[in-house]
Design an enzyme around this catalytic site. Structure first.
Site, PDB file in Angstrom:
ATOM      1  N   GLU A 165       0.066  -1.202  -0.052  1.00  0.00           N
ATOM      2  CA  GLU A 165      -0.075  -0.117  -0.164  1.00  0.00           C
ATOM      3  C   GLU A 165       0.851   1.552  -0.157  1.00  0.00           C
ATOM      4  OE1 GLU A 165      -3.373   0.199  -0.544  1.00  0.00           O
ATOM      5  OE2 GLU A 165      -2.359   2.667  -0.471  1.00  0.00           O
ATOM      6  N   LYS A 224       8.238  -1.871  -2.456  1.00  0.00           N
ATOM      7  CA  LYS A 224       7.016  -1.064  -1.359  1.00  0.00           C
ATOM      8  C   LYS A 224       8.423  -0.538  -0.469  1.00  0.00           C
ATOM      9  CE  LYS A 224       5.058   1.076   1.233  1.00  0.00           C
ATOM     10  NZ  LYS A 224       4.201   1.608   1.490  1.00  0.00           N
ATOM     11  N   CYS A 280       6.181   4.451   9.263  1.00  0.00           N
ATOM     12  CA  CYS A 280       6.569   3.612   8.520  1.00  0.00           C
ATOM     13  C   CYS A 280       7.756   3.965   7.727  1.00  0.00           C
ATOM     14  CB  CYS A 280       5.946   3.367   6.935  1.00  0.00           C
ATOM     15  SG  CYS A 280       4.717   2.215   7.687  1.00  0.00           S
TER      16      CYS A 280
HETATM   17  P1  NAD Z   1      -1.237  -0.399  12.896  1.00  0.00           P
HETATM   18  O1  NAD Z   1      -1.112  -0.833  13.700  1.00  0.00           O
HETATM   19  O2  NAD Z   1      -2.735   0.838  12.644  1.00  0.00           O
HETATM   20  O3  NAD Z   1      -2.825  -1.512  12.361  1.00  0.00           O
HETATM   21  C1  NAD Z   1      -2.822  -2.854  12.204  1.00  0.00           C
HETATM   22  C2  NAD Z   1      -4.104  -3.505  13.068  1.00  0.00           C
HETATM   23  O4  NAD Z   1      -3.145  -5.409  13.547  1.00  0.00           O
HETATM   24  C3  NAD Z   1      -3.959  -3.583  14.005  1.00  0.00           C
HETATM   25  O5  NAD Z   1      -5.485  -3.386  14.351  1.00  0.00           O
HETATM   26  C4  NAD Z   1      -4.305  -5.251  14.949  1.00  0.00           C
HETATM   27  O6  NAD Z   1      -4.907  -5.175  16.635  1.00  0.00           O
HETATM   28  C5  NAD Z   1      -4.078  -6.102  13.681  1.00  0.00           C
HETATM   29  N1  NAD Z   1      -3.434  -7.162  14.130  1.00  0.00           N
HETATM   30  C6  NAD Z   1      -2.184  -7.830  14.656  1.00  0.00           C
HETATM   31  N2  NAD Z   1      -1.813  -9.076  14.519  1.00  0.00           N
HETATM   32  C7  NAD Z   1      -3.446  -9.680  14.032  1.00  0.00           C
HETATM   33  C8  NAD Z   1      -4.045 -11.027  14.016  1.00  0.00           C
HETATM   34  N3  NAD Z   1      -3.072 -12.031  14.149  1.00  0.00           N
HETATM   35  N4  NAD Z   1      -5.225 -11.008  13.919  1.00  0.00           N
HETATM   36  C9  NAD Z   1      -5.668 -10.037  13.850  1.00  0.00           C
HETATM   37  N5  NAD Z   1      -5.653  -8.430  14.190  1.00  0.00           N
HETATM   38  C10 NAD Z   1      -4.188  -8.565  14.019  1.00  0.00           C
HETATM   39  O7  NAD Z   1      -1.476  -0.632  11.448  1.00  0.00           O
HETATM   40  P2  NAD Z   1      -1.309   0.281  10.148  1.00  0.00           P
HETATM   41  O8  NAD Z   1      -0.588   1.629  10.032  1.00  0.00           O
HETATM   42  O9  NAD Z   1      -2.516  -0.425   9.671  1.00  0.00           O
HETATM   43  O10 NAD Z   1      -0.005  -0.779   9.340  1.00  0.00           O
HETATM   44  C11 NAD Z   1      -0.174  -1.850   8.352  1.00  0.00           C
HETATM   45  C12 NAD Z   1       0.824  -2.857   7.615  1.00  0.00           C
HETATM   46  O11 NAD Z   1       1.307  -2.092   6.545  1.00  0.00           O
HETATM   47  C13 NAD Z   1       1.823  -2.092   8.085  1.00  0.00           C
HETATM   48  O12 NAD Z   1       2.705  -3.473   7.539  1.00  0.00           O
HETATM   49  C14 NAD Z   1       2.672  -0.725   7.504  1.00  0.00           C
HETATM   50  O13 NAD Z   1       4.237  -0.925   7.190  1.00  0.00           O
HETATM   51  C15 NAD Z   1       1.980  -1.049   6.487  1.00  0.00           C
HETATM   52  N6  NAD Z   1       1.788   0.943   5.679  1.00  0.00           N
HETATM   53  C16 NAD Z   1       1.401   1.517   6.698  1.00  0.00           C
HETATM   54  C17 NAD Z   1       0.687   2.889   5.704  1.00  0.00           C
HETATM   55  C18 NAD Z   1       0.694   3.925   7.368  1.00  0.00           C
HETATM   56  O14 NAD Z   1      -0.081   4.631   6.709  1.00  0.00           O
HETATM   57  N7  NAD Z   1      -0.143   3.496   8.212  1.00  0.00           N
HETATM   58  C19 NAD Z   1       0.553   2.828   4.427  1.00  0.00           C
HETATM   59  C20 NAD Z   1       1.136   2.125   3.534  1.00  0.00           C
HETATM   60  C21 NAD Z   1       1.672   0.426   3.811  1.00  0.00           C
HETATM   61  C1  UGA Z   2       4.202   7.630   4.073  1.00  0.00           C
HETATM   62  C2  UGA Z   2       3.865   7.410   1.647  1.00  0.00           C
HETATM   63  O1  UGA Z   2       4.332   8.728   1.626  1.00  0.00           O
HETATM   64  C3  UGA Z   2       3.323   6.615   1.745  1.00  0.00           C
HETATM   65  O2  UGA Z   2       3.601   6.505   0.279  1.00  0.00           O
HETATM   66  C4  UGA Z   2       3.808   5.081   2.476  1.00  0.00           C
HETATM   67  O3  UGA Z   2       2.694   3.977   1.849  1.00  0.00           O
HETATM   68  C5  UGA Z   2       3.755   5.374   3.618  1.00  0.00           C
HETATM   69  O4  UGA Z   2       4.871   6.136   3.856  1.00  0.00           O
HETATM   70  C6  UGA Z   2       3.583   3.682   4.642  1.00  0.00           C
HETATM   71  O5  UGA Z   2       4.376   2.771   3.971  1.00  0.00           O
HETATM   72  O6  UGA Z   2       3.036   3.959   5.684  1.00  0.00           O
HETATM   73  P1  UGA Z   2       3.271   8.529   5.771  1.00  0.00           P
HETATM   74  O7  UGA Z   2       4.159   8.215   6.620  1.00  0.00           O
HETATM   75  O8  UGA Z   2       1.583   8.565   5.744  1.00  0.00           O
HETATM   76  O9  UGA Z   2       3.334   8.192   4.559  1.00  0.00           O
HETATM   77  O10 UGA Z   2       2.946  10.301   5.354  1.00  0.00           O
HETATM   78  P2  UGA Z   2       4.454  11.271   4.692  1.00  0.00           P
HETATM   79  O11 UGA Z   2       3.131  12.201   4.001  1.00  0.00           O
HETATM   80  O12 UGA Z   2       4.838  10.338   3.578  1.00  0.00           O
HETATM   81  O13 UGA Z   2       5.012  11.650   5.353  1.00  0.00           O
HETATM   82  C7  UGA Z   2       5.977  11.502   6.471  1.00  0.00           C
HETATM   83  C8  UGA Z   2       6.433  12.464   7.240  1.00  0.00           C
HETATM   84  O14 UGA Z   2       7.771  13.618   6.183  1.00  0.00           O
HETATM   85  C9  UGA Z   2       5.959  13.045   7.695  1.00  0.00           C
HETATM   86  O15 UGA Z   2       6.120  13.656   8.936  1.00  0.00           O
HETATM   87  C10 UGA Z   2       5.889  14.858   7.340  1.00  0.00           C
HETATM   88  O16 UGA Z   2       5.567  15.590   7.541  1.00  0.00           O
HETATM   89  C11 UGA Z   2       7.355  14.894   6.416  1.00  0.00           C
HETATM   90  N1  UGA Z   2       7.382  15.292   5.135  1.00  0.00           N
HETATM   91  C12 UGA Z   2       7.327  15.235   4.101  1.00  0.00           C
HETATM   92  C13 UGA Z   2       9.023  16.049   5.615  1.00  0.00           C
HETATM   93  O17 UGA Z   2       9.001  16.544   6.626  1.00  0.00           O
HETATM   94  N2  UGA Z   2       9.095  16.885   4.264  1.00  0.00           N
HETATM   95  C14 UGA Z   2       7.882  16.573   3.023  1.00  0.00           C
HETATM   96  O18 UGA Z   2       8.769  17.164   1.744  1.00  0.00           O
HETATM   97  C15 UGA Z   2       7.523  15.727   2.751  1.00  0.00           C
END
Ligand code: NAD
Ligand code: UGA
Length: 467
Positions: A165, A224, A280
């Site tokens: 994602e 990713k 992340c």
């Molecule tokens: P999160 O902590 O918000 O959510 C994860 C959820 O999974 C929790 O609610 C937890 O209770 C649940 N969980 C854990 N183990 C479980 C199990 N065995 N069965 C059922 N539920 C279970 O995490 P997130 O931010 O959604 O991130 C999830 C993944 O996506 C990570 O690998 C992260 O790196 C990736 N990711 C996150 C973002 C972001 O913006 N947060 C963006 C892209 C990718």
């Molecule tokens: C980032 C990536 O942008 C997403 O594509 C990815 O899916 C995600 O991580 C993930 O894998 O979790 P996110 O961390 O939610 O998304 O937000 P960003 O907009 O990337 O910002 C990350 C951090 O960098 C923030 O603290 C933001 O303020 C900072 N940032 C961003 C800067 O300091 N300068 C910039 O120019 C851009």
């Protein structure tokens, strides 16, 4: 392998990714029943709350989508087993934090939650399933998932796909509705290609086909980590230059504009800041560093580790600048912190620079007065305890949380803007100035404030990368 279109999906993990992603799939695919399951009963109760303000995740536009789909084809439940059993396609969207113990501590991704999912899927599956890695995972994790699935289930066939994602928090809905690309990696044999196609068909309900990129499994997994590393690298690059700007009188925003106009460089992700936060970037780069070492590539590991080092340097530089400017001590002084979330338009605080900056200042005996439009005091205390800045009691003595920026900055010695919330740009800065102790310092960790206006009012304004 399944021989039919997808009509039932289960997503394990109702977090920042699972919740919004599945809500959008449900909205765009009314013919698909989408079940989001999680082991955390509070999280599920919050997703099911009648009061849409109580959804566990704040994202602009999300509540409306949940409202229009929940109870129709979108369901939230704690019954993970049933969710798995009923679905043709299962997304694993659980957390993959940095390991805090044992081999790879502080670097490798902790895959215990992913492994638990794989074992539970193997236990519950009575028919063929497509398992989709939505979580961010080290390259070749799909192999481990396949091994677990195949070793624990004899009659059922599984295909494992990687579909990372790319949404960013604060713009999750927008990013999901109009993604730059959707990446789907899978095995290149007949069953693998069929599974890739079935998932592509789901996205094709709203994503133009040319934006659906199909690759080999390992390329998708590694893309990713690489995407996040490149994005974070840009921020560290411009932040490193911001330090040089402060020494030389150059202006980092002007530099970003000048270099960003080069179409080979591009203008995005060049905003100098107090340092990147979020759940992340740091975790994924540490994971990349760990993998590089694991595969015997120390030069590659060192190269990427530098991105994290510059980010730590930037946060440290900022808190030191505050202490230096306040005559070398903040002991007993009141510092207003505007913004606690790691970026605007989210209530997520994971790895937010605010935690580090406040923690550092508290260690120097400052009183911290915070205002953030979306983050609760409970969360702030939890963050500071988790980061090792004290226990609940010691932190509560120095942390004060306010309902607005005016009250937080009343009689303050200095203000530090940590999150770029829009409302901070339009505050009545004259009123704030009148109520602060003089000289009135503002440390703009996001370069969002109007410099000429604030200096005219009388503030001593310090911005990132402006000499
Ligand atoms: P999160 O902590 O918000 O959510 C994860 C959820 O999974 C929790 O609610 C937890 O209770 C649940 N969980 C854990 N183990 C479980 C199990 N065995 N069965 C059922 N539920 C279970 O995490 P997130 O931010 O959604 O991130 C999830 C993944 O996506 C990570 O690998 C992260 O790196 C990736 N990711 C996150 C973002 C972001 O913006 N947060 C963006 C892209 C990718
Ligand atoms: C980032 C990536 O942008 C997403 O594509 C990815 O899916 C995600 O991580 C993930 O894998 O979790 P996110 O961390 O939610 O998304 O937000 P960003 O907009 O990337 O910002 C990350 C951090 O960098 C923030 O603290 C933001 O303020 C900072 N940032 C961003 C800067 O300091 N300068 C910039 O120019 C851009």
């Amino acid at each position: 392998m399944l021989g039919k279109k997808i009509t039932s999906i289960c997503c394990i993990g109702a977090g920042y990714v699972g919740g919004p992603t599945m809500a959008v799939i449900a909205q765009k695919c009314p013919h698909i029943r989408v079940n989001v399951v999680d082991v955390n009963p509070q999280r599920i109760a919050d997703w099911n709350s009648d009061n849409l303000d109580e959804l566990p995740i704040y994202e602009p536009g999300l509540a409306d989508i949940v409202k229009s789909t929940r109870g129709k084809n979108l369901f939230f439940s704690t019954d993970v087993s049933k969710g798995i059993a009923d679905a043709q396609m299962i997304f694993i969207s659980v957390n993959t934090p940095t390991k805090t113990y044992g081999v790879g501590k502080g670097m490798a991704a902790d895959l215990k939650y992913v492994e638990l999912c794989a074992r539970q899927i193997a236990d519950e599956a009575k028919e063929n399933k497509i398992v989709v890695e939505k979580s961010t995972l080290p390259v070749r994790t799909a192999q481990s998932i396949k091994t677990i699935l195949e070793a624990n289930s004899s009659d059922v066939k599984f295909q494992v796909l990687s579909n990372p994602e790319f949404l960013a928090e604060g713009t999750a809905v927008e990013d999901l509705l109009e993604p730059d690309r959707v990446l789907i990696g899978g095995d290149q044999d007949e069953d693998g290609l069929e599974a890739i196609e079935l998932l592509s068909e789901v996205y094709a309900n709203w994503v133009p086909r040319e934006r659906i990129v199909q690759t080999k499994l390992w390329s998708s997994e590694l893309s990713k980590l690489t995407a996040n590393a490149f994005l974070a690298q840009r921020i560290s690059s411009i932040n490193s230059i911001s330090a040089l700007c402060e020494k030389t009188g150059a202006d980092v925003d002007e530099i970003a504009r000048a270099i960003g106009a080069d179409s080979r460089i591009g203008s995005k992700f060049l905003k100098a800041s107090v340092g990147f936060g979020g759940s992340c970037f740091q975790k994924d780069i540490l994971n990349l560093v760990y993998l590089s070492h694991h595969f015997g590539l120390p030069e590659v590991a060192d190269y990427w580790e530098q991105v994290i080092k510059i980010n730590d340097y930037q946060k440290h530089r900022f808190s030191k600048q505050i202490i230096d400017a306040l005559f070398n001590t903040v002991s007993g002084k009141k510092i207003a912190i505007l913004g606690w979330a790691f970026k605007k338009d989210t209530n997520d605080t994971r790895e937010s620079a605010a935690i580090y900056i406040s923690g550092q200042l508290m260690q120097d005996q400052a009183e911290i007065h915070v205002y953030d439009p979306k983050v609760t005091k409970h969360q702030m205390i939890k963050d500071l305890v988790y980061a090792g800045y004290g226990n609940e009691e010691s932190i509560s003595e120095k942390l004060f949380v306010h309902e607005d920026a005016y009250s937080a900055s009343d009689k303050a010695h200095a203000i530090a803007v940590i999150t770029e919330w829009d409302e901070f740009k339009t505050l009545d800065w004259t009123t704030i100035y009148d109520r602060m102790l003089k000289p009135a310092f503002v440390f703009d960790g996001r370069n969002i404030l109007d410099r000429s206006n604030l200096t005219e009012i009388g503030f001593d304004l310090r911005s990132i990368g402006k000499g």
